[in-house]
Design a protein around this motif. Structure first.
Motif, PDB file in Angstrom:
ATOM      1  N   ARG A 191      -9.627 -57.878  80.562  1.00  0.00           N
ATOM      2  CA  ARG A 191      -9.348 -56.315  80.655  1.00  0.00           C
ATOM      3  C   ARG A 191     -10.501 -55.557  80.681  1.00  0.00           C
ATOM      4  NH1 ARG A 191      -6.967 -52.691  76.044  1.00  0.00           N
ATOM      5  NH2 ARG A 191      -9.242 -53.166  75.280  1.00  0.00           N
ATOM      6  N   ASP A 192     -11.438 -55.990  79.661  1.00  0.00           N
ATOM      7  CA  ASP A 192     -12.661 -55.264  79.569  1.00  0.00           C
ATOM      8  C   ASP A 192     -13.944 -55.799  80.380  1.00  0.00           C
ATOM      9  OD1 ASP A 192     -11.262 -53.639  77.763  1.00  0.00           O
ATOM     10  OD2 ASP A 192     -12.217 -54.351  76.102  1.00  0.00           O
ATOM     11  N   LYS A 193     -13.552 -57.121  80.992  1.00  0.00           N
ATOM     12  CA  LYS A 193     -14.407 -57.773  81.801  1.00  0.00           C
ATOM     13  C   LYS A 193     -15.684 -58.091  81.472  1.00  0.00           C
ATOM     14  CE  LYS A 193     -12.460 -55.387  85.658  1.00  0.00           C
ATOM     15  NZ  LYS A 193     -11.390 -54.835  84.898  1.00  0.00           N
ATOM     16  N   ASN A 194     -15.736 -58.633  80.278  1.00  0.00           N
ATOM     17  CA  ASN A 194     -16.710 -59.116  79.288  1.00  0.00           C
ATOM     18  C   ASN A 194     -17.893 -57.957  79.239  1.00  0.00           C
ATOM     19  OD1 ASN A 194     -15.340 -61.483  79.311  1.00  0.00           O
ATOM     20  ND2 ASN A 194     -16.578 -62.395  80.848  1.00  0.00           N
ATOM     21  N   MET A 195     -17.398 -56.830  78.964  1.00  0.00           N
ATOM     22  CA  MET A 195     -18.356 -55.826  78.833  1.00  0.00           C
ATOM     23  C   MET A 195     -18.148 -55.072  77.700  1.00  0.00           C
ATOM     24  SD  MET A 195     -18.530 -52.580  81.622  1.00  0.00           S
ATOM     25  CE  MET A 195     -18.851 -53.327  83.230  1.00  0.00           C
ATOM     26  N   CYS A 196     -19.176 -54.895  76.997  1.00  0.00           N
ATOM     27  CA  CYS A 196     -19.287 -54.227  75.803  1.00  0.00           C
ATOM     28  C   CYS A 196     -18.667 -52.515  75.990  1.00  0.00           C
ATOM     29  CB  CYS A 196     -20.404 -53.960  75.099  1.00  0.00           C
ATOM     30  SG  CYS A 196     -20.545 -52.831  73.640  1.00  0.00           S
ATOM     31  N   GLN A 197     -17.558 -52.207  75.453  1.00  0.00           N
ATOM     32  CA  GLN A 197     -17.016 -50.940  75.821  1.00  0.00           C
ATOM     33  C   GLN A 197     -17.827 -49.576  75.107  1.00  0.00           C
ATOM     34  OE1 GLN A 197     -13.993 -50.775  77.850  1.00  0.00           O
ATOM     35  NE2 GLN A 197     -15.127 -52.494  78.394  1.00  0.00           N
ATOM     36  N   TYR A 198     -18.952 -50.034  74.557  1.00  0.00           N
ATOM     37  CA  TYR A 198     -19.806 -48.755  73.918  1.00  0.00           C
ATOM     38  C   TYR A 198     -20.938 -48.921  74.562  1.00  0.00           C
ATOM     39  CZ  TYR A 198     -16.292 -49.026  70.101  1.00  0.00           C
ATOM     40  OH  TYR A 198     -15.457 -49.096  69.390  1.00  0.00           O
ATOM     41  N   CYS A 199     -21.610 -49.941  75.000  1.00  0.00           N
ATOM     42  CA  CYS A 199     -22.753 -49.880  75.514  1.00  0.00           C
ATOM     43  C   CYS A 199     -22.666 -50.127  77.329  1.00  0.00           C
ATOM     44  CB  CYS A 199     -24.005 -50.553  74.973  1.00  0.00           C
ATOM     45  SG  CYS A 199     -23.688 -52.247  75.075  1.00  0.00           S
ATOM     46  N   GLY A 200     -21.600 -50.677  77.619  1.00  0.00           N
ATOM     47  CA  GLY A 200     -21.317 -50.824  78.910  1.00  0.00           C
ATOM     48  C   GLY A 200     -22.037 -52.055  79.628  1.00  0.00           C
ATOM     49  N   LYS A 201     -22.664 -52.883  78.841  1.00  0.00           N
ATOM     50  CA  LYS A 201     -23.426 -53.971  79.210  1.00  0.00           C
ATOM     51  C   LYS A 201     -22.388 -55.281  79.398  1.00  0.00           C
ATOM     52  CE  LYS A 201     -27.715 -52.463  77.319  1.00  0.00           C
ATOM     53  NZ  LYS A 201     -28.428 -52.629  76.091  1.00  0.00           N
ATOM     54  N   PHE A 219     -21.878 -59.326  78.624  1.00  0.00           N
ATOM     55  CA  PHE A 219     -22.126 -60.485  77.730  1.00  0.00           C
ATOM     56  C   PHE A 219     -21.448 -61.663  78.053  1.00  0.00           C
ATOM     57  CE2 PHE A 219     -23.356 -56.592  75.728  1.00  0.00           C
ATOM     58  CZ  PHE A 219     -24.588 -56.743  75.132  1.00  0.00           C
ATOM     59  N   ASP A 220     -21.991 -62.803  77.719  1.00  0.00           N
ATOM     60  CA  ASP A 220     -21.033 -63.998  77.641  1.00  0.00           C
ATOM     61  C   ASP A 220     -20.180 -63.811  76.362  1.00  0.00           C
ATOM     62  OD1 ASP A 220     -22.540 -65.267  79.308  1.00  0.00           O
ATOM     63  OD2 ASP A 220     -23.859 -66.579  77.757  1.00  0.00           O
ATOM     64  N   ARG A 221     -18.954 -64.214  76.569  1.00  0.00           N
ATOM     65  CA  ARG A 221     -17.871 -64.038  75.566  1.00  0.00           C
ATOM     66  C   ARG A 221     -18.336 -64.531  74.331  1.00  0.00           C
ATOM     67  NH1 ARG A 221     -12.184 -65.093  78.706  1.00  0.00           N
ATOM     68  NH2 ARG A 221     -12.433 -63.732  80.099  1.00  0.00           N
ATOM     69  N   LYS A 222     -19.038 -65.552  73.999  1.00  0.00           N
ATOM     70  CA  LYS A 222     -19.490 -65.907  72.615  1.00  0.00           C
ATOM     71  C   LYS A 222     -20.145 -64.646  72.097  1.00  0.00           C
ATOM     72  CE  LYS A 222     -23.504 -68.768  74.218  1.00  0.00           C
ATOM     73  NZ  LYS A 222     -24.594 -67.481  74.260  1.00  0.00           N
ATOM     74  N   ASP A 223     -20.766 -63.892  72.716  1.00  0.00           N
ATOM     75  CA  ASP A 223     -21.928 -62.780  72.181  1.00  0.00           C
ATOM     76  C   ASP A 223     -21.150 -61.475  72.300  1.00  0.00           C
ATOM     77  OD1 ASP A 223     -24.313 -64.506  71.920  1.00  0.00           O
ATOM     78  OD2 ASP A 223     -24.413 -64.244  74.341  1.00  0.00           O
TER      79      ASP A 223
END
Ligand SMILES: [Zn+2]
Length: 206
Positions: free
Chosen positions: A104-114, A116-120
């Motif tokens: 759903r979030d497309k591996n995107m941090c929902q705060y900074c919008g960057k 990442f790899d899932r492990k990060d």
């Protein structure tokens, strides 16, 4: 006989929208139970519907190579069925899983919008758990480790962070889940073309 019963049948909902593909076996069961009718193109786009008895009558009157003979009667295998009671089909919901949250979030941090790899990425409770924040689609987002550390045990407001998008339960999009092109059949074309135009567009539409 079994191969005919395993053929694919297009399922329409009450609005005549393509919603699923099932086996002929399942289609005949739904027909027999009165939950569906057969849709047949009688003449270039003029569709007729048949309940079980009508379809059985037609199958006997106009024998068709794609038919199944039971002990007592002959029945043609439908290509398209129309559900009369859509609610009899199980409602499909996207499962609330780690994998689907990342999807759903497309591996995107929902705060900074960057991205990442899932492990990060972590799963973050927007309203912290110990402040009564539930573990739900609406309160869990992907967050990078940096944002997660910055936010700590606070609400986004307190941490001066902004969600790039309000978290929601993803909608089930049946047309996206079915690869119609793999099962394309002439008698489906009309409905599959309609499905293309009626599909609820998500953010992942290219
Ligand atoms: Zn971040």
């Amino acid at each position: 006989m079994s191969s005919v019963l395993n053929q694919h049948v297009l399922v329409l909902n009450r609005l005549w929208q393509a919603v699923n593909i099932c086996t002929a076996r399942r289609a005949l069961t739904l027909l027999f139970q009165g939950h569906a009718q057969v849709v047949l193109d009688r003449s270039a786009g003029s569709f007729q519907t048949y309940n079980f008895n009508e379809w059985h009558g037609l199958s006997e009157q106009e024998p068709h190579p794609e038919s199944v003979r039971t002990v007592s009667f002959l029945i043609r295998v439908p290509r398209v069925i129309l559900l009369i009671v859509y609610d009899h089909m199980p409602k499909k919901e996207v499962k609330f899983t780690r994998h689907n949250i990342f999807e759903r979030d497309k591996n995107m941090c929902q705060y900074c919008g960057k991205t990442f790899d899932r492990k990060d990425l972590n799963l973050d409770h927007v309203i912290p758990r110990d402040r009564g924040g539930p573990t739900t689609w609406e309160n869990i987002v992907c967050s990078c480790i940096e944002c997660n550390t910055l936010k700590a045990n606070r609400t986004p407001q307190e941490a001066h962070l902004h969600l790039i998008r309000k978290p929601k339960r993803p909608k089930w999009r049946p047309f996206v889940q079915i690869n119609f092109s793999l099962h394309q059949h002439d008698s489906w074309k009309h409905f599959v073309d309609l499905a293309y135009w009626n599909v609820e567009l998500g953010e992942d539409v290219r």
